[in-house]
Write a protein that holds these residues in place. Structure first.
Motif, PDB file in Angstrom:
ATOM      1  N   ILE A 158       3.028  -4.144 -12.025  1.00 30.97           N
ATOM      2  CA  ILE A 158       2.909  -2.807 -11.437  1.00 30.97           C
ATOM      3  C   ILE A 158       1.590  -2.712 -10.672  1.00 30.97           C
ATOM      4  CG2 ILE A 158       2.515  -0.359 -11.946  1.00 30.97           C
ATOM      5  CD1 ILE A 158       5.364  -0.959 -12.210  1.00 30.97           C
ATOM      6  N   VAL A 159       1.687  -2.286  -9.418  1.00 30.89           N
ATOM      7  CA  VAL A 159       0.495  -2.051  -8.597  1.00 30.89           C
ATOM      8  C   VAL A 159       0.587  -0.641  -8.024  1.00 30.89           C
ATOM      9  CG1 VAL A 159      -0.805  -2.737  -6.550  1.00 30.89           C
ATOM     10  CG2 VAL A 159       0.266  -4.485  -7.982  1.00 30.89           C
ATOM     11  N   VAL A 160      -0.481   0.131  -8.157  1.00 33.34           N
ATOM     12  CA  VAL A 160      -0.524   1.459  -7.542  1.00 33.34           C
ATOM     13  C   VAL A 160      -1.592   1.444  -6.452  1.00 33.34           C
ATOM     14  CG1 VAL A 160       0.318   2.651  -9.589  1.00 33.34           C
ATOM     15  CG2 VAL A 160      -2.126   2.391  -9.261  1.00 33.34           C
ATOM     16  N   GLN A 161      -1.279   2.085  -5.341  1.00 31.98           N
ATOM     17  CA  GLN A 161      -2.137   2.033  -4.158  1.00 31.98           C
ATOM     18  C   GLN A 161      -2.304   3.439  -3.600  1.00 31.98           C
ATOM     19  OE1 GLN A 161      -0.437  -0.400  -1.032  1.00 31.98           O
ATOM     20  NE2 GLN A 161      -2.443  -1.113  -0.412  1.00 31.98           N
ATOM     21  N   TYR A 162      -3.546   3.822  -3.361  1.00 30.72           N
ATOM     22  CA  TYR A 162      -3.854   5.151  -2.823  1.00 30.72           C
ATOM     23  C   TYR A 162      -3.544   5.157  -1.331  1.00 30.72           C
ATOM     24  CZ  TYR A 162      -6.589   9.456  -2.109  1.00 30.72           C
ATOM     25  OH  TYR A 162      -6.998  10.734  -1.805  1.00 30.72           O
ATOM     26  N   LEU A 163      -2.669   6.052  -0.893  1.00 25.68           N
ATOM     27  CA  LEU A 163      -2.171   5.988   0.477  1.00 25.68           C
ATOM     28  C   LEU A 163      -3.193   6.421   1.520  1.00 25.68           C
ATOM     29  CD1 LEU A 163       1.552   7.110   0.113  1.00 25.68           C
ATOM     30  CD2 LEU A 163       0.587   4.821   0.225  1.00 25.68           C
ATOM     31  N   LYS A 164      -4.216   7.173   1.119  1.00 24.40           N
ATOM     32  CA  LYS A 164      -5.246   7.551   2.094  1.00 24.40           C
ATOM     33  C   LYS A 164      -6.324   6.483   2.233  1.00 24.40           C
ATOM     34  CE  LYS A 164      -4.814  12.557   2.128  1.00 24.40           C
ATOM     35  NZ  LYS A 164      -5.427  13.858   1.798  1.00 24.40           N
ATOM     36  N   ASN A 165      -6.326   5.539   1.333  1.00 25.39           N
ATOM     37  CA  ASN A 165      -7.247   4.404   1.425  1.00 25.39           C
ATOM     38  C   ASN A 165      -6.583   3.247   0.699  1.00 25.39           C
ATOM     39  OD1 ASN A 165      -9.231   2.483   1.389  1.00 25.39           O
ATOM     40  ND2 ASN A 165     -10.828   3.795   0.539  1.00 25.39           N
ATOM     41  N   GLU A 166      -5.821   2.449   1.444  1.00 27.36           N
ATOM     42  CA  GLU A 166      -4.972   1.443   0.823  1.00 27.36           C
ATOM     43  C   GLU A 166      -5.755   0.296   0.189  1.00 27.36           C
ATOM     44  OE1 GLU A 166      -1.965   0.360   3.648  1.00 27.36           O
ATOM     45  OE2 GLU A 166      -0.960   2.299   3.472  1.00 27.36           O
ATOM     46  N   GLN A 167      -7.073   0.308   0.362  1.00 28.30           N
ATOM     47  CA  GLN A 167      -7.876  -0.701  -0.322  1.00 28.30           C
ATOM     48  C   GLN A 167      -8.108  -0.330  -1.790  1.00 28.30           C
ATOM     49  OE1 GLN A 167     -11.308  -2.230   1.865  1.00 28.30           O
ATOM     50  NE2 GLN A 167     -10.492  -1.372   3.748  1.00 28.30           N
TER      51      GLN A 167
END
Length: 325
Positions: free
Chosen positions: A51-60
């Motif tokens: 499982i990986v979660v990624q913040y869409l306003k800062n994909e880093q």
């Protein structure tokens, strides 16, 4: 007196937007928790999933979760906003969902179901080097190094010719460079290949249509742009994020009435999601309709009082109340 009030209001809006930009830049971290389970098509847990979660306003900004024997996982420390949750496992087709994370209250449990790969699933990329290429290209895009990003994406496509979705990112790069005809060409190639993709073709096509619409908007061909945006929404009408993003495109291009239409459409699809209410508030501020602006900003605060943007919204509401008196 009216002129003085208008100047004061303009100043407070400018300050508010500057504060908003700062708050967004600091986003991604918080105290929110999300949890879920990864299952196969028969409802059995997939304990080997990632499982990986990624913040869409800062994909880093990325976080990973550990899965237990029951296929369950949880992640703590997320900030308010849109996050992409991706599940993958060897022998299965990766899947993802975009969710809006809140600080207050319990975020709903996320169930991700993975389908087993078949020999015909040629477009599914699972090898580490290919993923690394995509991740590096995405980072370069974020850093506005578009030519380098295009080079990596083209290299990726040479190695994975069936993974046509990468052409969508190439189109985005050309659009940001201002090479709009090249961008449209890439988006059209995506549309052709999406027609035979039963897995995610519908969503990819909607994004390509929106990309073409944005190009025509930048060409100042509003009628053609609106046609493509309508096709995009019509092809994927259940996606509130797509409607919201189209509204954002119009808003950033100062097409306020059109932006309002799509923000309202996003609310029709998902009425308990805060961001379109916030943007409607700002849109009506631009139209000097302060009564409606206050209504939508208050609704935003009601839905998402712990949002990073909440303080800015409250400051604007307070100022609007003062100038009414």
């Amino acid at each position: 007196m009216k002129v003085e009030k208008f100047l004061k209001l303009s100043l407070i809006i400018l300050i508010s937007l500057l504060i908003l930009g700062y708050v967004i830049a600091q986003g991604g971290r918080g105290k929110a928790r999300i949890a879920g389970v990864v299952l196969d098509e028969e409802g059995n847990p997939i304990k080997s999933a990632k499982i990986v979660v990624q913040y869409l306003k800062n994909e880093q900004i990325k976080l990973e979760a550990t899965i237990n024997k029951k296929g369950e996982w949880s992640i703590l420390g997320l900030g308010t906003g849109m996050w992409k949750v991706t599940a993958s496992a060897e022998g299965y087709i990766p899947t993802y969902v975009d969710i809006y994370v809140r600080q207050l209250g319990k975020n709903p449990k996320i169930t991700l179901t993975l389908k087993k790969t078949k020999s015909s699933d040629k477009a599914i990329i699972q090898d580490e080097p290919s993923f690394n290429l995509l991740e590096k290209a995405n980072q370069l895009f974020t850093e506005k190094q578009y030519d380098d990003a295009i080079a990596l994406l083209e290299q990726f496509l040479e190695q994975n010719p069936h993974a046509y979705q990468a052409s969508l990112s190439i189109g985005d790069c050309y659009q940001e460079k201002g090479e709009l005809d090249k961008a449209i060409e890439e988006y059209n190639s995506v549309l052709e290949q999406a027609k035979i993709d039963d897995l995610i073709g519908k969503e990819i096509a909607a994004k390509a249509l929106a990309g073409i619409g944005e190009c025509y908007l930048k060409k100042e061909d509003l009628e053609t742009a609106q046609n493509y945006f309508k096709q995009s929404i019509d092809s994927y009408p259940e996606n509130e994020i797509l409607a919201y993003n189209v509204g954002e495109i119009y808003f950033s291009n100062q097409k306020i009435d059109e932006a309002i239409h799509y923000f309202e459409l996003s609310i029709q699809i998902k009425s308990d999601w805060g961001p379109p209410y916030l943007k409607l508030g700002y849109a009506y501020l631009n139209k000097a309709n302060y009564e409606k602006a206050g209504i939508y900003l208050n609704k935003f605060l009601e839905i998402d009082p712990e949002s990073p943007e909440a303080l800015t919204a409250k400051n604007v509401i307070d100022y609007l109340e003062k100038i009414k008196n």
